[in-house]
Scaffold this motif. Structure first.
Motif, PDB file in Angstrom:
ATOM      1  N   MET A   1     -37.689 146.272  46.167  1.00 59.66           N
ATOM      2  CA  MET A   1     -36.520 146.064  45.340  1.00 59.66           C
ATOM      3  C   MET A   1     -35.992 144.645  45.548  1.00 59.66           C
ATOM      4  O   MET A   1     -35.850 144.180  46.666  1.00 59.66           O
ATOM      5  N   LYS A   2     -35.734 143.948  44.440  1.00 63.99           N
ATOM      6  CA  LYS A   2     -35.222 142.576  44.507  1.00 63.99           C
ATOM      7  C   LYS A   2     -33.797 142.577  45.035  1.00 63.99           C
ATOM      8  O   LYS A   2     -32.973 143.388  44.650  1.00 63.99           O
ATOM      9  N   ARG A   3     -33.547 141.662  45.925  1.00 64.79           N
ATOM     10  CA  ARG A   3     -32.197 141.508  46.463  1.00 64.79           C
ATOM     11  C   ARG A   3     -31.643 140.180  45.966  1.00 64.79           C
ATOM     12  O   ARG A   3     -32.339 139.175  45.940  1.00 64.79           O
ATOM     13  N   TYR A   4     -30.382 140.209  45.597  1.00 64.82           N
ATOM     14  CA  TYR A   4     -29.715 138.971  45.210  1.00 64.82           C
ATOM     15  C   TYR A   4     -29.461 138.156  46.464  1.00 64.82           C
ATOM     16  O   TYR A   4     -29.094 138.691  47.508  1.00 64.82           O
ATOM     17  N   GLN A   5     -29.665 136.847  46.367  1.00 63.07           N
ATOM     18  CA  GLN A   5     -29.448 135.967  47.505  1.00 63.07           C
ATOM     19  C   GLN A   5     -28.183 135.130  47.353  1.00 63.07           C
ATOM     20  O   GLN A   5     -27.521 134.834  48.337  1.00 63.07           O
ATOM     21  N   LYS A   6     -27.881 134.740  46.115  1.00 61.28           N
ATOM     22  CA  LYS A   6     -26.705 133.903  45.857  1.00 61.28           C
ATOM     23  C   LYS A   6     -25.993 134.431  44.630  1.00 61.28           C
ATOM     24  O   LYS A   6     -26.536 134.429  43.531  1.00 61.28           O
ATOM     25  N   ILE A   7     -24.756 134.870  44.839  1.00 59.93           N
ATOM     26  CA  ILE A   7     -23.963 135.469  43.769  1.00 59.93           C
ATOM     27  C   ILE A   7     -22.793 134.545  43.446  1.00 59.93           C
ATOM     28  O   ILE A   7     -21.996 134.208  44.317  1.00 59.93           O
ATOM     29  N   LEU A   8     -22.712 134.146  42.196  1.00 56.94           N
ATOM     30  CA  LEU A   8     -21.647 133.269  41.699  1.00 56.94           C
ATOM     31  C   LEU A   8     -20.622 134.125  40.974  1.00 56.94           C
ATOM     32  O   LEU A   8     -20.982 134.901  40.086  1.00 56.94           O
ATOM     33  N   VAL A   9     -19.365 134.020  41.362  1.00 59.28           N
ATOM     34  CA  VAL A   9     -18.303 134.750  40.676  1.00 59.28           C
ATOM     35  C   VAL A   9     -17.256 133.771  40.170  1.00 59.28           C
ATOM     36  O   VAL A   9     -16.800 132.894  40.902  1.00 59.28           O
ATOM     37  N   GLY A  10     -16.922 133.895  38.891  1.00 62.89           N
ATOM     38  CA  GLY A  10     -15.895 133.054  38.286  1.00 62.89           C
ATOM     39  C   GLY A  10     -14.545 133.729  38.371  1.00 62.89           C
ATOM     40  O   GLY A  10     -14.417 134.909  38.021  1.00 62.89           O
ATOM     41  N   VAL A  11     -13.548 133.006  38.855  1.00 63.30           N
ATOM     42  CA  VAL A  11     -12.198 133.549  38.973  1.00 63.30           C
ATOM     43  C   VAL A  11     -11.202 132.618  38.290  1.00 63.30           C
ATOM     44  O   VAL A  11     -11.359 131.405  38.315  1.00 63.30           O
ATOM     45  N   ASP A  12     -10.187 133.240  37.673  1.00 61.32           N
ATOM     46  CA  ASP A  12      -9.166 132.445  36.987  1.00 61.32           C
ATOM     47  C   ASP A  12      -7.757 132.995  37.169  1.00 61.32           C
ATOM     48  O   ASP A  12      -6.831 132.588  36.493  1.00 61.32           O
ATOM     49  N   GLY A  13      -7.604 133.965  38.061  1.00 60.55           N
ATOM     50  CA  GLY A  13      -6.286 134.535  38.298  1.00 60.55           C
ATOM     51  C   GLY A  13      -5.972 135.750  37.449  1.00 60.55           C
ATOM     52  O   GLY A  13      -4.951 136.403  37.659  1.00 60.55           O
ATOM     53  N   SER A  14      -6.829 136.078  36.490  1.00 61.86           N
ATOM     54  CA  SER A  14      -6.587 137.239  35.633  1.00 61.86           C
ATOM     55  C   SER A  14      -6.982 138.527  36.346  1.00 61.86           C
ATOM     56  O   SER A  14      -7.711 138.507  37.341  1.00 61.86           O
ATOM     57  N   ILE A  37     -17.610 131.401  45.086  1.00 59.29           N
ATOM     58  CA  ILE A  37     -16.410 131.654  44.302  1.00 59.29           C
ATOM     59  C   ILE A  37     -16.091 130.385  43.529  1.00 59.29           C
ATOM     60  O   ILE A  37     -15.871 129.332  44.122  1.00 59.29           O
ATOM     61  N   ALA A  38     -16.100 130.486  42.200  1.00 57.65           N
ATOM     62  CA  ALA A  38     -15.883 129.309  41.361  1.00 57.65           C
ATOM     63  C   ALA A  38     -14.603 129.455  40.554  1.00 57.65           C
ATOM     64  O   ALA A  38     -14.372 130.473  39.912  1.00 57.65           O
ATOM     65  N   SER A  39     -13.788 128.425  40.622  1.00 60.13           N
ATOM     66  CA  SER A  39     -12.568 128.369  39.833  1.00 60.13           C
ATOM     67  C   SER A  39     -12.566 127.035  39.100  1.00 60.13           C
ATOM     68  O   SER A  39     -12.558 125.977  39.734  1.00 60.13           O
ATOM     69  N   ILE A  40     -12.613 127.092  37.788  1.00 64.55           N
ATOM     70  CA  ILE A  40     -12.746 125.876  36.984  1.00 64.55           C
ATOM     71  C   ILE A  40     -11.468 125.634  36.200  1.00 64.55           C
ATOM     72  O   ILE A  40     -11.003 126.509  35.468  1.00 64.55           O
ATOM     73  N   LEU A  41     -10.900 124.448  36.378  1.00 56.97           N
ATOM     74  CA  LEU A  41      -9.770 124.041  35.561  1.00 56.97           C
ATOM     75  C   LEU A  41     -10.348 123.678  34.207  1.00 56.97           C
ATOM     76  O   LEU A  41     -10.995 122.645  34.050  1.00 56.97           O
ATOM     77  N   ASN A  42     -10.166 124.566  33.252  1.00 59.00           N
ATOM     78  CA  ASN A  42     -10.804 124.442  31.955  1.00 59.00           C
ATOM     79  C   ASN A  42     -10.076 123.401  31.113  1.00 59.00           C
ATOM     80  O   ASN A  42      -9.052 123.693  30.509  1.00 59.00           O
ATOM     81  N   SER A  43     -10.619 122.216  31.055  1.00 58.11           N
ATOM     82  CA  SER A  43      -9.978 121.117  30.346  1.00 58.11           C
ATOM     83  C   SER A  43      -9.817 121.410  28.862  1.00 58.11           C
ATOM     84  O   SER A  43      -8.913 120.882  28.224  1.00 58.11           O
ATOM     85  N   ASP A  44     -10.651 122.284  28.309  1.00 56.07           N
ATOM     86  CA  ASP A  44     -10.517 122.641  26.892  1.00 56.07           C
ATOM     87  C   ASP A  44      -9.178 123.296  26.601  1.00 56.07           C
ATOM     88  O   ASP A  44      -8.668 123.220  25.501  1.00 56.07           O
ATOM     89  N   ARG A  45      -8.587 123.949  27.590  1.00 53.79           N
ATOM     90  CA  ARG A  45      -7.346 124.682  27.363  1.00 53.79           C
ATOM     91  C   ARG A  45      -6.116 123.795  27.423  1.00 53.79           C
ATOM     92  O   ARG A  45      -5.081 124.165  26.910  1.00 53.79           O
ATOM     93  N   TYR A  46      -6.194 122.660  28.088  1.00 52.24           N
ATOM     94  CA  TYR A  46      -4.978 121.857  28.179  1.00 52.24           C
ATOM     95  C   TYR A  46      -5.106 120.487  27.532  1.00 52.24           C
ATOM     96  O   TYR A  46      -4.248 119.662  27.623  1.00 52.24           O
ATOM     97  N   ASP A  72      -5.867 126.591  46.596  1.00 50.94           N
ATOM     98  CA  ASP A  72      -5.108 127.509  47.461  1.00 50.94           C
ATOM     99  C   ASP A  72      -5.453 128.967  47.175  1.00 50.94           C
ATOM    100  O   ASP A  72      -5.704 129.751  48.092  1.00 50.94           O
ATOM    101  N   SER A  73      -5.465 129.349  45.896  1.00 51.51           N
ATOM    102  CA  SER A  73      -5.777 130.744  45.564  1.00 51.51           C
ATOM    103  C   SER A  73      -7.234 131.060  45.879  1.00 51.51           C
ATOM    104  O   SER A  73      -7.561 132.174  46.302  1.00 51.51           O
ATOM    105  N   GLY A  74      -8.115 130.076  45.734  1.00 52.72           N
ATOM    106  CA  GLY A  74      -9.519 130.268  46.080  1.00 52.72           C
ATOM    107  C   GLY A  74      -9.717 130.477  47.570  1.00 52.72           C
ATOM    108  O   GLY A  74     -10.536 131.298  47.990  1.00 52.72           O
TER     109      GLY A  74
END
Length: 138
Positions: A1-14, A37-46, A72-74
């Protein structure tokens, strides 16, 4: 069974991002994987509709403040993941387009083999005009 080695999760406070984070922690623990854990300041929104107005219209003090808040939240999430038993946790706080960051840039940078994000953090109008991150990644 394949095991995940690197898991990327996007967070935005929602609430959807919180659910995605909780699921990513479970998966990382089950697979003894690194959690990014990835938190991106989405420049498209502001900056209007995308980068059409250019970076000169961004209030740099506000941008620094927003990036600091994301950091800080990250860091709180990093501590929660470690408390849950995840050995390797990476925090990535950056600015740019969250869609391409989560679907391409960060996947490549960290060689992630799984991306976990919430179903949607956008409202109906935003989904119609710009689409959701989940749809873009898929």
């Amino acid at each position: 069974m394949k095991r995940y080695q690197k898991i990327l999760v996007g967070v935005d406070g929602s609430s959807q991002a919180r659910e995605a984070f909780d699921r990513a922690v479970e998966l990382a623990k089950q697979n003894e994987a690194t959690l990014i854990i990835a938190s991106i300041l989405n420049s498209d929104r502001y900056v209007g509709m995308g980068m059409a107005l250019g970076a000169s219209y961004i209030n740099k003090a506000a941008e620094v403040d927003m990036l600091g808040r994301l950091q800080d939240s990250g860091e709180v999430l990093v501590q929660q993941a470690k408390a849950a038993g995840i050995q390797n946790v990476i925090l990535e706080v950056t600015k740019g387009n969250s869609k391409t960051a989560l679907a391409e840039d960060l996947v490549t940078k960290y060689d992630a083999d799984l991306v976990v994000i919430g179903a949607t953090g956008t409202n109906v109008v935003e989904r119609v005009l710009i689409g959701s991150n989940a749809h873009f990644i898929v």
